[in-house]
Design a protein around this motif. Structure first.
Motif, PDB file in Angstrom:
ATOM      1  N   CYS A 104      27.555 -31.603  -6.643  1.00 34.03           N
ATOM      2  CA  CYS A 104      29.006 -31.679  -6.865  1.00 34.03           C
ATOM      3  C   CYS A 104      29.653 -30.295  -6.772  1.00 34.03           C
ATOM      4  N   SER A 105      28.932 -29.274  -7.208  1.00 33.53           N
ATOM      5  CA  SER A 105      29.457 -27.910  -7.116  1.00 33.53           C
ATOM      6  C   SER A 105      29.654 -27.507  -5.661  1.00 33.53           C
ATOM      7  N   GLY A 108      32.531 -29.701  -4.219  1.00 33.20           N
ATOM      8  CA  GLY A 108      33.820 -29.263  -4.747  1.00 33.20           C
ATOM      9  C   GLY A 108      34.291 -27.985  -4.093  1.00 33.20           C
ATOM     10  N   PHE A 112      37.711 -28.438  -1.909  1.00 33.24           N
ATOM     11  CA  PHE A 112      38.866 -27.711  -2.449  1.00 33.24           C
ATOM     12  C   PHE A 112      39.188 -26.488  -1.603  1.00 33.24           C
ATOM     13  N   GLY A 135      37.280 -25.638  -7.609  1.00 31.67           N
ATOM     14  CA  GLY A 135      36.900 -26.997  -7.245  1.00 31.67           C
ATOM     15  C   GLY A 135      35.455 -27.307  -7.582  1.00 31.67           C
ATOM     16  N   SER A 136      34.588 -26.303  -7.472  1.00 31.58           N
ATOM     17  CA  SER A 136      33.180 -26.486  -7.826  1.00 31.58           C
ATOM     18  C   SER A 136      33.043 -26.859  -9.294  1.00 31.58           C
ATOM     19  N   ILE A 138      35.475 -28.149 -11.239  1.00 25.82           N
ATOM     20  CA  ILE A 138      36.170 -29.413 -11.513  1.00 25.82           C
ATOM     21  C   ILE A 138      35.323 -30.625 -11.138  1.00 25.82           C
ATOM     22  N   LEU A 139      34.765 -30.612  -9.923  1.00 24.75           N
ATOM     23  CA  LEU A 139      33.974 -31.765  -9.482  1.00 24.75           C
ATOM     24  C   LEU A 139      32.686 -31.884 -10.290  1.00 24.75           C
ATOM     25  N   SER A 140      32.116 -30.759 -10.694  1.00 26.34           N
ATOM     26  CA  SER A 140      30.910 -30.789 -11.524  1.00 26.34           C
ATOM     27  C   SER A 140      31.216 -31.376 -12.904  1.00 26.34           C
ATOM     28  N   ALA A 142      33.327 -33.537 -13.581  1.00 23.87           N
ATOM     29  CA  ALA A 142      33.575 -34.985 -13.456  1.00 23.87           C
ATOM     30  C   ALA A 142      32.323 -35.786 -13.790  1.00 23.87           C
ATOM     31  N   SER A 169      26.989 -24.758 -12.767  1.00 22.60           N
ATOM     32  CA  SER A 169      27.857 -24.636 -11.594  1.00 22.60           C
ATOM     33  C   SER A 169      28.058 -23.168 -11.232  1.00 22.60           C
TER      34      SER A 169
END
Length: 226
Positions: A104-105, A108, A112, A135-136, A138-140, A142, A169
């Motif tokens: 996810c990192s 993201g 992003f 973004g890395s 944020i998505l992590s 999640a 992350s």
């Protein structure tokens, strides 16, 4: 990144995720995968070193030999940590969580960074942006609501779980930047072309190499109830 390159990257990512899932299910696939990952990554790292320390003087020969020995040792430790973690039922979910954070990192950072663009994060890697770094994280993050359901018995509280995600992350991004630094010193774009859309295997797992081992250490000594 063109649509063609994105498609190649997507297909390769799906195949790697399938291989990861199979490795969690079958020990022989896990062992073969770890051996191949270690050998190929070490070969790619060795090629980078050869380009960085290309002079034939004693100093460069020594540094190249030392870097190759240390990288081989680290890859062996990395593989052993993953093998023993997946082999133990109480750690299997944790290592899956760490892998998911790294994936996810990376996603993201890519999504992003491409969408928001903006100011560059560092001169080491011109493609890395501040928005991508955010973004890395944020998505992590999640992943927290999803994994908290299954890991709440292992973790002291939700705040430690969030802290672990942020640290892993961050480590993933640092590992990515480190390999980018080596590629910049070696004056190459990718460590190889073995993975369509990604470049080399080392380009794909650079963040994981740092994040997974230290993530396990943090998890065992600071996060989990003992």
């Amino acid at each position: 990144m063109t649509l063609k390159d994105f498609t190649k990257r997507l297909i390769t990512s799906v195949l790697l995720i399938i291989l990861l899932v199979l490795s969690f299910s079958y020990s022989f696939i896990l062992i073969i995968s770890l051996i191949l990952v270690s050998v190929i990554s070490w070969i790619e790292f060795n090629k980078l070193n050869s380009k960085i320390f290309k002079k034939k003087n004693k100093k460069h020969i020594f540094y190249k030999l030392l870097a190759n020995i240390l990288s081989l040792f680290y890859l062996i430790i990395f593989s052993l940590i993953i093998f023993f973690s997946i082999s133990q039922d109480d750690l299997k979910l944790v290592i899956l969580f760490l892998f998911s954070i790294c994936i996810c990192s990376d996603m993201g950072g890519l999504l992003f960074g491409k969408f928001f663009k903006g100011k560059k994060l560092t001169k080491i890697s011109p493609n890395k942006t501040i928005s991508g770094s955010i973004g890395s994280f944020i998505l992590s993050l999640a992943l927290v609501p999803i994994f908290n359901i299954y890991l709440k018995l292992l973790f002291i509280d939700l705040y430690n779980l969030i802290l672990l995600v942020i640290i892993v992350s961050l480590l993933c991004q640092i590992g990515d930047l480190f390999i980018s630094f080596l590629k910049r010193k070696a004056k190459v774009k990718d460590t190889s072309n073995i993975l369509p859309g990604h470049g080399g295997l080392l380009d794909r797992i650079d963040g994981m190499l740092l994040a997974i081992p230290f993530g396990m250490i943090i998890s065992n000594f600071f996060i989990f109830k003992i």
